[in-house]
Design a protein around this motif. Structure first.
Motif, PDB file in Angstrom:
ATOM      1  N   ARG A 188       0.741  -1.263  -0.193  1.00 49.95           N
ATOM      2  CA  ARG A 188       0.114   0.120  -0.125  1.00 49.95           C
ATOM      3  C   ARG A 188       0.877   1.211   0.069  1.00 49.95           C
ATOM      4  N   ASN A 189       1.874   1.327   0.523  1.00 48.67           N
ATOM      5  CA  ASN A 189       2.840   2.377   0.463  1.00 48.67           C
ATOM      6  C   ASN A 189       4.331   2.070  -0.165  1.00 48.67           C
ATOM      7  N   PRO A 190       4.295   1.717  -1.490  1.00 44.68           N
ATOM      8  CA  PRO A 190       5.549   1.189  -2.033  1.00 44.68           C
ATOM      9  C   PRO A 190       6.684   2.252  -1.970  1.00 44.68           C
ATOM     10  N   ASN A 191       6.297   3.411  -1.965  1.00 43.20           N
ATOM     11  CA  ASN A 191       7.696   4.410  -1.880  1.00 43.20           C
ATOM     12  C   ASN A 191       8.014   4.925  -0.543  1.00 43.20           C
ATOM     13  N   THR A 192       7.442   4.308   0.418  1.00 42.15           N
ATOM     14  CA  THR A 192       8.114   4.774   1.971  1.00 42.15           C
ATOM     15  C   THR A 192       8.974   3.725   2.389  1.00 42.15           C
ATOM     16  N   PRO A 193      10.146   4.285   2.483  1.00 44.43           N
ATOM     17  CA  PRO A 193      11.422   3.290   2.905  1.00 44.43           C
ATOM     18  C   PRO A 193      10.995   2.723   4.513  1.00 44.43           C
ATOM     19  N   THR A 194      10.746   3.580   5.268  1.00 50.38           N
ATOM     20  CA  THR A 194      10.594   2.885   6.659  1.00 50.38           C
ATOM     21  C   THR A 194       8.975   2.816   7.011  1.00 50.38           C
ATOM     22  N   ILE A 195       8.438   1.615   7.272  1.00 50.80           N
ATOM     23  CA  ILE A 195       7.003   1.677   7.739  1.00 50.80           C
ATOM     24  C   ILE A 195       6.783   1.356   9.307  1.00 50.80           C
ATOM     25  N   THR A 196       6.176   2.021   9.908  1.00 51.97           N
ATOM     26  CA  THR A 196       5.885   1.841  11.318  1.00 51.97           C
ATOM     27  C   THR A 196       4.471   1.657  11.537  1.00 51.97           C
ATOM     28  N   TYR A 197       4.023   0.924  12.677  1.00 51.54           N
ATOM     29  CA  TYR A 197       2.706   0.813  12.842  1.00 51.54           C
ATOM     30  C   TYR A 197       2.543   0.201  14.408  1.00 51.54           C
ATOM     31  N   ASP A 198       1.525   0.576  14.954  1.00 52.90           N
ATOM     32  CA  ASP A 198       1.278   0.220  16.346  1.00 52.90           C
ATOM     33  C   ASP A 198       0.361  -0.893  16.305  1.00 52.90           C
ATOM     34  N   ILE A 199       0.246  -1.513  17.582  1.00 51.31           N
ATOM     35  CA  ILE A 199      -0.354  -2.769  17.479  1.00 51.31           C
ATOM     36  C   ILE A 199      -2.035  -2.662  17.350  1.00 51.31           C
ATOM     37  N   SER A 200      -2.698  -1.416  17.419  1.00 52.06           N
ATOM     38  CA  SER A 200      -4.192  -1.364  17.168  1.00 52.06           C
ATOM     39  C   SER A 200      -4.397  -1.411  15.736  1.00 52.06           C
ATOM     40  N   GLN A 201      -3.354  -0.762  15.206  1.00 56.60           N
ATOM     41  CA  GLN A 201      -3.433  -0.888  13.684  1.00 56.60           C
ATOM     42  C   GLN A 201      -3.260  -2.497  13.107  1.00 56.60           C
ATOM     43  N   LEU A 202      -2.419  -3.105  13.730  1.00 59.28           N
ATOM     44  CA  LEU A 202      -2.224  -4.487  13.177  1.00 59.28           C
ATOM     45  C   LEU A 202      -3.667  -5.139  13.805  1.00 59.28           C
ATOM     46  N   PHE A 203      -4.104  -4.874  14.967  1.00 60.26           N
ATOM     47  CA  PHE A 203      -5.271  -5.542  15.375  1.00 60.26           C
ATOM     48  C   PHE A 203      -6.822  -5.251  14.429  1.00 60.26           C
ATOM     49  N   ASP A 204      -6.691  -4.037  14.065  1.00 59.30           N
ATOM     50  CA  ASP A 204      -7.565  -3.807  13.053  1.00 59.30           C
ATOM     51  C   ASP A 204      -7.528  -4.640  11.672  1.00 59.30           C
ATOM     52  N   PHE A 205      -6.290  -4.962  11.116  1.00 56.18           N
ATOM     53  CA  PHE A 205      -5.901  -5.417  10.092  1.00 56.18           C
ATOM     54  C   PHE A 205      -6.522  -6.954  10.084  1.00 56.18           C
ATOM     55  N   ILE A 206      -6.133  -7.308  11.406  1.00 57.18           N
ATOM     56  CA  ILE A 206      -6.540  -9.000  11.650  1.00 57.18           C
ATOM     57  C   ILE A 206      -8.122  -9.094  11.570  1.00 57.18           C
TER      58      ILE A 206
END
Length: 103
Positions: free
Chosen positions: A43-61
């Motif tokens: 979804r973000n092919p031009n972003t060199p470093t991607i960060t996320y928090d656990i709530s975003q991961l849980f939303d994805f799940i």
């Protein structure tokens, strides 16, 4: 170390189903995180470093049509099924342990 099979169905159609197997529950939980990280990279092919928090991961799940694990039980020589909530709990513990080690 319990052999673990991860069952993933990202979309509503059964043809989207896949599975992966891992040597342990922790390896499987890391696999779930990697699936999310690959999703973010697409979804973000031009972003060199991607960060996320656990709530975003849980939303994805939560938005996956299905996500479950089958964990080998040596005592009964069978696989026990576990749902998204169990997976999220195991990921939370894994990430908390990892955060504690990096302090």
């Amino acid at each position: 170390m319990s052999h673990t099979i991860l069952l993933v169905q990202p979309g509503p159609r059964p043809e989207t189903r896949t599975y992966s197997d891992y040597e342990s529950v922790n390896d499987c939980m890391e696999g779930v995180c990697k699936i999310y990280e690959e999703h973010l990279k697409r979804r973000n092919p031009n972003t060199p470093t991607i960060t996320y928090d656990i709530s975003q991961l849980f939303d994805f799940i939560d938005q996956l049509a299905d996500l479950s694990c089958l964990v080998y039980q040596k005592s009964t020589n069978t696989y026990a099924p576990y749902n998204k909530d169990w997976i999220k709990e195991k990921i939370y513990v894994l990430l908390r342990q990892a955060a504690g080690q990096s302090d």
